[in-house]
Design an enzyme around this catalytic site. Sequence first.
Site, PDB file in Angstrom:
ATOM      1  N   SER A 109       0.990  -1.563  -0.161  1.00 33.29           N
ATOM      2  CA  SER A 109       0.426   0.084  -0.220  1.00 33.29           C
ATOM      3  C   SER A 109       0.902   1.255  -0.008  1.00 33.29           C
ATOM      4  CB  SER A 109      -1.124   0.481   0.952  1.00 33.29           C
ATOM      5  OG  SER A 109      -2.239   0.955   1.157  1.00 33.29           O
ATOM      6  N   GLU A 207      -1.203  -2.655  -7.897  1.00 30.49           N
ATOM      7  CA  GLU A 207      -2.364  -2.880  -7.037  1.00 30.49           C
ATOM      8  C   GLU A 207      -3.036  -2.394  -6.741  1.00 30.49           C
ATOM      9  OE1 GLU A 207      -3.298  -3.889  -3.074  1.00 30.49           O
ATOM     10  OE2 GLU A 207      -1.850  -2.191  -3.269  1.00 30.49           O
ATOM     11  N   HIS A 273      -4.667  -5.454  -1.703  1.00 30.45           N
ATOM     12  CA  HIS A 273      -5.225  -5.721  -0.591  1.00 30.45           C
ATOM     13  C   HIS A 273      -6.991  -6.440  -0.509  1.00 30.45           C
ATOM     14  CE1 HIS A 273      -4.060  -1.341  -0.693  1.00 30.45           C
ATOM     15  NE2 HIS A 273      -4.186  -1.281   0.543  1.00 30.45           N
TER      16      HIS A 273
END
Length: 302
Positions: A109, A207, A273
């Site tokens: 992230s 992602e 995630h």
Amino acid sequence: MIKPRALQEDDRVAVIAPAGPADEEKLKQGIVVLENMGLKVIIGRHVLDVEDRLAVDDEKRLADLHEAFFDPTIHGIFCATGGFGTARIAPMIDYARINRNPKIFWGYSDITYLLNAIQKYSDLVTFHGPMVATDLNDEVRSAETESSFSSLFTGEPMTYNSYKSPLIPIAHGTGEGRLVGGNLELLTKGLGTPFQINTKGAILLIEEVAAPSFLINAMLTHLKQAGVLDEVKGVVIGELQADAEESKKIELVLEDFFACASYPVVRGFHIGHCQPNYGVPLGTNAKLTTAPPQLLIESGVK
């Protein structure tokens, strides 16, 4: 590219929060998981401090990062959670000293910014993987997510194929190169900075979380126009978390964007995630094929 040494039972590892603040109860639950792997967990001094929406101010977050890397008794560093703000500390990191003190650095992230910065300026393999509070807590943790830590101990390469989850080809072929990438928004934000990702001859992993289709399209277009996709050897698309209706729109965007690519492109990789969330080394060699669809990744430890 330097590979850190593999973990061993009774190794000391540090948990730090370079981005957002961790939930204390979830952090405790995740630490138990690491301890059950035979690790001795040290918590960074400022992991539970909160100032505004960042974990703490830049200097304190940087201090936890530096202390974990420079302590010779610590053999791995795991991020507690994501959030935002890691770009702020990237210019202040002592990359030369990290190069002299290589060890496992693991997160995803917002941590994408640090994974790529450390890889670029410390010449160190880093790890895109599930975080201690976010992914190892009792509410969401899966056995598959836990299992991805095992390669840090064994040094075994990773094979991702239909036994884990189907990879869906968008463009066919075979490609080999370094595995690089991470969160799409963070990769886009790095463009034009000293921390811009180097994708020449690489397999690019992306992602994202809860971004609408038009924003996915905009970010991919930005990468393309910045030349990031010019010399890649393949693209692996991980979780692009969205509801069912938006997911269909995103699939159309991906098909439109990559269908005519000259390199292999697959989607469906369970990384980012999501649960399960498989950890992978960045900076090691990888091979992507579409017949059959699979991703082979060299070990990130020695």
